[in-house]
Motif scaffolding. Structure first.
Motif, PDB file in Angstrom:
ATOM      1  N   THR A  47       1.031  -1.206   0.024  1.00 47.54           N
ATOM      2  CA  THR A  47       0.083   0.088   0.074  1.00 47.54           C
ATOM      3  C   THR A  47       0.936   1.341   0.072  1.00 47.54           C
ATOM      4  O   THR A  47       0.727   2.249  -0.740  1.00 47.54           O
ATOM      5  N   ARG A  50       3.505   0.644  -3.383  1.00 51.08           N
ATOM      6  CA  ARG A  50       2.903   0.334  -4.680  1.00 51.08           C
ATOM      7  C   ARG A  50       3.893  -0.597  -5.333  1.00 51.08           C
ATOM      8  O   ARG A  50       3.934  -0.630  -6.734  1.00 51.08           O
ATOM      9  N   ARG A  51       4.506  -1.300  -4.530  1.00 56.88           N
ATOM     10  CA  ARG A  51       5.797  -2.284  -5.221  1.00 56.88           C
ATOM     11  C   ARG A  51       5.312  -3.670  -4.564  1.00 56.88           C
ATOM     12  O   ARG A  51       4.945  -3.792  -3.310  1.00 56.88           O
TER      13      ARG A  51
END
Length: 81
Positions: A47, A50-51
Motif C-alpha cells: 500500500t 505500490r511495489r
C-alpha cells in the motif's frame, strides 16, 4: 542519534542480505520485518510503496527500494544533523 530503521525482507531475497550487511557494517540498528511470515506487513508495504518487491528500507520515514547505499547514507546522514 535517534533514528528508526526498518528493513522489509523475504527469505529468498539475496539483495535483502546485502542491505542488512551494509547496515551491520555501519553498526546501524534496524528492525527486520520478514514479509513472508507477516502478510499484514506485506499488504501495508504494498500500500505504501505500490511495489511487490523487497528489500524496502525505511530510514526515518523515508522508503528506499532495493540496495542503494547512496540513498541510505543520505537518509542516515540527514538524521545526524
Amino acid at each position: 542519534m535517534n533514528q528508526t530503521t526498518i528493513v522489509y525482507t523475504s527469505a529468498l531475497c539475496p539483495v535483502c542480505g546485502m542491505v542488512k550487511s551494509f547496515l551491520d557494517t555501519l553498526e546501524i540498528p534496524y528492525q527486520e520485518v520478514n514479509v513472508d511470515m507477516n502478510p499484514v506487513a506485506m499488504l501495508q508495504l504494498i500500500t505504501k510503496t505500490r511495489r511487490l518487491s523487497v528489500p524496502q528500507t525505511k530510514i526515518n520515514g523515508k522508503l528506499i527500494s532495493g540496495f542503494n547505499p547512496e540513498k541510505m547514507m543520505q537518509a542516515l546522514n540527514g538524521s545526524l544533523l
